[in-house]
Design a protein around this motif. Structure first.
Motif, PDB file in Angstrom:
ATOM      1  N   MET A  24      15.777   9.923 -24.435  1.00  0.00           N
ATOM      2  CA  MET A  24      16.927   9.525 -25.427  1.00  0.00           C
ATOM      3  C   MET A  24      18.193  10.452 -25.634  1.00  0.00           C
ATOM      4  N   ALA A  78      17.256   4.212 -30.190  1.00  0.00           N
ATOM      5  CA  ALA A  78      18.728   4.323 -30.120  1.00  0.00           C
ATOM      6  C   ALA A  78      19.351   4.107 -31.388  1.00  0.00           C
ATOM      7  N   TRP A  82      22.107   7.273 -32.187  1.00  0.00           N
ATOM      8  CA  TRP A  82      23.302   6.900 -32.656  1.00  0.00           C
ATOM      9  C   TRP A  82      23.604   7.646 -34.052  1.00  0.00           C
TER      10      TRP A  82
END
Length: 91
Positions: A24, A78, A82
């Motif tokens: 990630m 995710a 972010w």
């Protein structure tokens, strides 16, 4: 169960979270650009959050390996990336 088998089972349980933790930060850097947080720091955060999601999924479902737990792992990873990238701020 021997100690070796216990370690093998625990590693198999946390492996999806650790793989996401490695993937990630690099995906976030590729998609959203560089961040003020280091890659190593973001990997640690992803690993801890991911293991927490897997443990919560195990507790809720009574077994591991449910697809809903893995979907939650991807969505949480995710979202955390972010947030760490501060992507809502225009650069």
């Amino acid at each position: 169960m021997t100690l070796g088998l216990l370690v093998f089972h625990l590693l198999g349980f946390v492996l999806p979270a650790l793989a996401m933790a490695v993937f990630m930060p690099w995906a976030g850097r590729w998609v959203m650009g560089s961040s003020s947080k280091s890659i190593r720091h973001r990997m640690w955060v992803h690993a801890l959050i991911g293991i927490g999601v897997l443990v919560l999924g195990l507790w809720l479902h009574g077994q591991d390996g449910k697809m809903s737990t893995y979907i939650a792992l991807v969505l949480v990873a995710a979202t955390v990336e972010w947030l760490m990238q501060r992507a809502w701020i225009n650069r």
